[in-house]
Each structure stands twice: as C-alpha cells, then as structure tokens.
Enzyme design. Structure first.
Site, PDB file in Angstrom:
ATOM      1  N   GLN A 238      -2.704  -6.022  -4.533  1.00  0.00           N
ATOM      2  CA  GLN A 238      -1.705  -5.473  -4.186  1.00  0.00           C
ATOM      3  C   GLN A 238      -0.936  -5.919  -3.311  1.00  0.00           C
ATOM      4  OE1 GLN A 238      -4.872  -2.085  -2.898  1.00  0.00           O
ATOM      5  NE2 GLN A 238      -5.621  -3.743  -1.090  1.00  0.00           N
ATOM      6  N   GLU A 241       2.703  -5.572  -4.323  1.00  0.00           N
ATOM      7  CA  GLU A 241       3.313  -4.588  -4.435  1.00  0.00           C
ATOM      8  C   GLU A 241       3.602  -3.812  -2.665  1.00  0.00           C
ATOM      9  OE1 GLU A 241       1.111  -1.291  -6.302  1.00  0.00           O
ATOM     10  OE2 GLU A 241       1.578  -2.349  -7.861  1.00  0.00           O
ATOM     11  N   GLU A 242       2.728  -4.230  -1.861  1.00  0.00           N
ATOM     12  CA  GLU A 242       2.880  -4.213  -0.320  1.00  0.00           C
ATOM     13  C   GLU A 242       4.440  -5.090  -0.119  1.00  0.00           C
ATOM     14  OE1 GLU A 242      -0.104  -4.925   2.369  1.00  0.00           O
ATOM     15  OE2 GLU A 242       1.862  -5.812   3.798  1.00  0.00           O
ATOM     16  N   ARG A 243       4.671  -6.375  -0.634  1.00  0.00           N
ATOM     17  CA  ARG A 243       5.411  -7.378  -0.415  1.00  0.00           C
ATOM     18  C   ARG A 243       6.915  -6.571  -0.988  1.00  0.00           C
ATOM     19  NH1 ARG A 243       1.722 -12.299  -0.890  1.00  0.00           N
ATOM     20  NH2 ARG A 243       0.799 -11.716   1.662  1.00  0.00           N
ATOM     21  N   GLY A 246       7.953  -3.266   0.898  1.00  0.00           N
ATOM     22  CA  GLY A 246       8.285  -3.835   2.156  1.00  0.00           C
ATOM     23  C   GLY A 246      10.229  -4.485   2.156  1.00  0.00           C
TER      24      GLY A 246
END
Ligand SMILES: Cc1cc2nc3c(=O)[nH]c(=O)nc-3n(C[C@H](O)[C@H](O)[C@H](O)COP(=O)(O)OP(=O)(O)OC[C@H]3O[C@@H](n4cnc5c(N)ncnc54)[C@H](O)[C@@H]3O)c2cc1C
Length: 383
Positions: A238, A241-243, A246
């Site tokens: 997860q 994808e968050e990074r 961002g």
C-alpha cells in the site's frame, strides 16, 4: 506512450473540479482546520474520481494505475495541499489493500461506499511511539469469540475526526513483528473508539489530523483484510502506491509556484528593473523547473514499470525522496523572491512552504526512503 486522450480528458476534469469545487473554499477551510470531506467526496464520487483503479464490481472504473497518477498530478491545481492529501488517503492509501485482498462482503460494505464518496476512509498505521518504525506499533487485536478486541491508539490520522472507517494496522499475535500484524476495518462509530483531539499543525490545515484511542473496541473477525499476519506486507504494498501518488501530487503545485513567481517577479520593479531580470533569479527559476521535469520523468518511468508488473519500490522511494526535497527547495527559493509578500500567510508560495514541508516526513521520512533505497542496493549495514 503512457498517456492517451482519456488521460488528458481526466486531467481536464480534475483541473476543472479543483477550480470550481475546491479553490473557492480553500481559505475558509484552511481557517477552520478542516474541509467537509463527505460533501467533497460525494461530488468526486459522482464523477467517478474516487475509484479510478478499483474493481468495477464495487463501482470503480477498473483502470490501470496511470490514471491514479494523473488524478494525483492534476489535484496539484488545488491551492492547498490538505484537500488533495485527504483525497489521496481515500483513493490510494486507505483502500488499495481492501480492494486487492478484502472479502467480497467487506468490499461491498466499505469499499463501494468509499468509491461512491458516501463514506470517508482513513488509514491508521502511525502511533505515538511508532512512525518510521512501522513494525514497532503497539495496537493489538486479540480474538475473542467471533470478534477482534482492539486496544491501543493511532496518531496523525488524516481525516480522523470525520472518517467513517479506518484501515487499521494492529498486531494480532506475538512473535516476528513482520508476520504478526493484520489490517482490520474499524468503523469509527464503534464503542470504544475515541477521537481524542484534532492536532494543530503548521500546514495542511484544510485537512483534519487526529489522535485516536481504542479501548476494548470490538469488531467482527470478518473485518480482517485478507489473511491474518499479512498486514505488514499488505501495508508495504500500500505504501508503494502511496509514495508514487505523493510524488505525482507534488508536480503541479511546483509548476504553479514557479509560474506564479515568474509572474510576480516580472511585475515587481526594484532598482529600475523587474526582479526577474536579474540573472540569478531567472536562472534559478529555470533550474528549479528543470528539476521538476526530472522528477516528472522519474514518476512517469516508475508508473510505466509498475504497469508492466515490475517491483518499483526503489523508484517509488526515490520519487518520494526527490519530491520532498524539491518541494522544500522550490518553496524556499520562490518565497525568497516574493520578499515580504512571501512571508504573509495567504501567499500561495508561503502555503506551499508550510504544506509542502510534510512531504519529507509523512508516509515515510526522507531518511526512511534512503534506508529503503540502500537496503535494495545492498549498501545498508545489516542488523
Ligand atoms: C499531517 C500529517 C498527516 C499524517 N497522516 C497519516 C495518516 O493518515 N495515517 C498514518 O498512519 N500516519 C500519518 N502520518 C504519520 C506520518 O506517516 C509519520 O509522521 C511519519 O511516518 C514519521 O513518523 P514519526 O512522526 O513518528 O517520526 P519518527 O519516526 O519519530 O522519526 C523522526 C525523524 O527521525 C528521522 N529518522 C527516521 N528514520 C531514520 C533513519 N533510519 N536514519 C536517520 N534518521 C531517521 C527522520 O528525520 C524522521 O523525520 C501523518 C503525519 C502528519 C504530520
């Protein structure tokens, strides 16, 4: 070619949404320290923007990750960082594991309404004593009858004061800290969930950030996402994808800061000529724009490889690291050229200076990104 006419259409839709539905309210939301997530998410949900990559069976569009990247980048048209961040939590931080590993029942109950914008989601990983060191979290979920009983607490939870449910990382057994954790959906109205306080921050003020306690919180065991003990692994996926999200989200805001600074310095006359006409100023701005384009190329390359099924942890970590550092550099250098105007609260560059500071801390600090890059390169000392 990564992008098609459909991507370009999406860009236009998101940009329009930012200008019409978000930017007119930003000053009010910044002042209030919160934005009405449910209201904004319902509108985004109606446009299909909260489930671009999610399965069609739950109301998503079933598109590939490049569409998430376009959404993230285009949300940079917002004149604050807080609202895009909360949207990113909803689409790419709190929901990917549920979409990928959750049971059909769980996805119907929590994912479908999050995609429709009827429920606000938050992600509960960080705690007072564990941020960078995710494996050190202390929140526990013990089996009791057909339930999990959750105790502990979370800190820094984006949308935490208004969320309907949390994707919560908790230890479900003792033992190896990478194999004893699970992701569990916790409805925020459950008895024992206490929103302790809304945090007062230097930036990202449109977004509410909460401290939350769990005191014997009972949720049914069917709220477990995927397999028990796999939570740490799911969360690491997860995070990837968050990074990337961002880093993509930073790009447009940086473009805007440079463009606004060009306009301002062109019109501002000092010693008989515009500030922009000093070589140090236009050269610096050109250098910053070059760096932004390099970051954009890195984000797009990581996206292409991700779509091809490659492990992009190193590139996503590099993109996140570079985005954090570059945001600080662009905001600081641009602010300087605005003089006293840059030091005022409402100035767009001063907002980037405050909001953008989080990029080197949240979702894994710069040093954590460096550690990951080194580990994968085999240069991190063992132990
Ligand atoms: C506005 C905001 C919103 C957030 N939203 C969420 C959310 O929705 N959900 C959630 O779970 N979390 C959220 N977070 C938490 C965020 O992810 C953490 O703040 C972040 O992971 C850093 O953890 P920490 O604050 O505990 O810092 P610490 O772990 O205490 O680290 C402090 C500093 O130590 C340094 N450091 C860390 N590791 C190393 C190393 N290996 N070598 C050298 N130096 C190192 C870094 O400079 C780091 O900044 C949010 C945070 C903020 C501020």
């Amino acid at each position: 070619m990564l992008f098609t006419p459909e991507h370009e259409e999406l860009r236009r839709t998101v940009e329009r949404f930012c200008h019409q539905e978000i930017n007119p309210h930003v000053d009010e939301w910044e002042e209030a320290g919160i934005f009405p997530a449910r209201e904004v998410f319902r509108k985004l949900g109606a446009l299909g923007l909260l489930g671009l990559t999610k399965p069609e069976a739950y109301g998503g569009a079933g598109l590939d990750y490049s569409y998430s990247v376009v959404l993230a980048e285009s949300l940079g048209h917002c004149t604050c960082g807080g609202v895009p961040m909360a949207i990113g939590v909803q689409t790419d931080m709190a929901t990917p594991a549920l979409a990928r590993f959750g049971s059909d029942e769980l996805r119907r109950e929590f994912l479908a309404p999050a995609i429709a914008g009827e429920m606000v989601a938050c992600i509960g990983v960080s705690e007072p004593t564990a941020g960078s060191d995710v494996a050190a979290i202390r929140t526990t979920a013990r089996r009791d009858g057909g339930d999990y009983v959750i105790n502990g607490g979370k800190l820094w939870i984006t949308s935490g004061t208004q969320a309907d449910w949390m994707c919560c990382l908790a230890s479900t057994s003792d033992g190896n800290p990478h194999r004893n954790k699970s992701l569990i959906i916790v409805p925020m109205q459950t008895k024992g969930v206490k929103v302790e306080r809304k945090l007062h921050k230097i930036g990202m003020n449109s977004s509410d950030t909460a401290q939350i306690f769990f005191d014997d919180v009972r949720v049914p065991q069917r709220h477990l996402i995927g397999q028990e003990g796999q939570g740490f692994t799911y969360q690491m996926l997860q995070f990837q994808e968050e990074r990337l999200w961002g880093a993509a989200n930073a790009l447009q805001g940086l473009d805007n800061a440079i463009r606004n600074t060009i306009e301002y310095t062109r019109s501002r006359k000092i010693f008989g000529r515009s500030v922009l006409d000093n070589q140090v100023v236009h050269f610096t701005l050109a250098e910053l724009q070059t760096e932004v384009e390099a970051l954009r190329a890195l984000v797009y390359r990581a996206t292409e490889l991700y779509l091809a099924g490659k492990n992009v942890t190193p590139l996503a970590s590099m993109a996140k690291l570079k985005a954090g550092r570059l945001t600080r550099e662009v905001a600081d250098k641009c602010l300087q050229y605005w003089g006293g105007m840059g030091f005022t609260w409402e100035n767009p560059v001063s907002r980037l200076y405050r909001d953008g500071r989080l990029a080197s801390i949240g979702g894994g600090a710069d040093e954590v990104m460096l550690s990951i890059i080194c580990k994968l390169a085999g240069t991190l000392p063992k132990g």
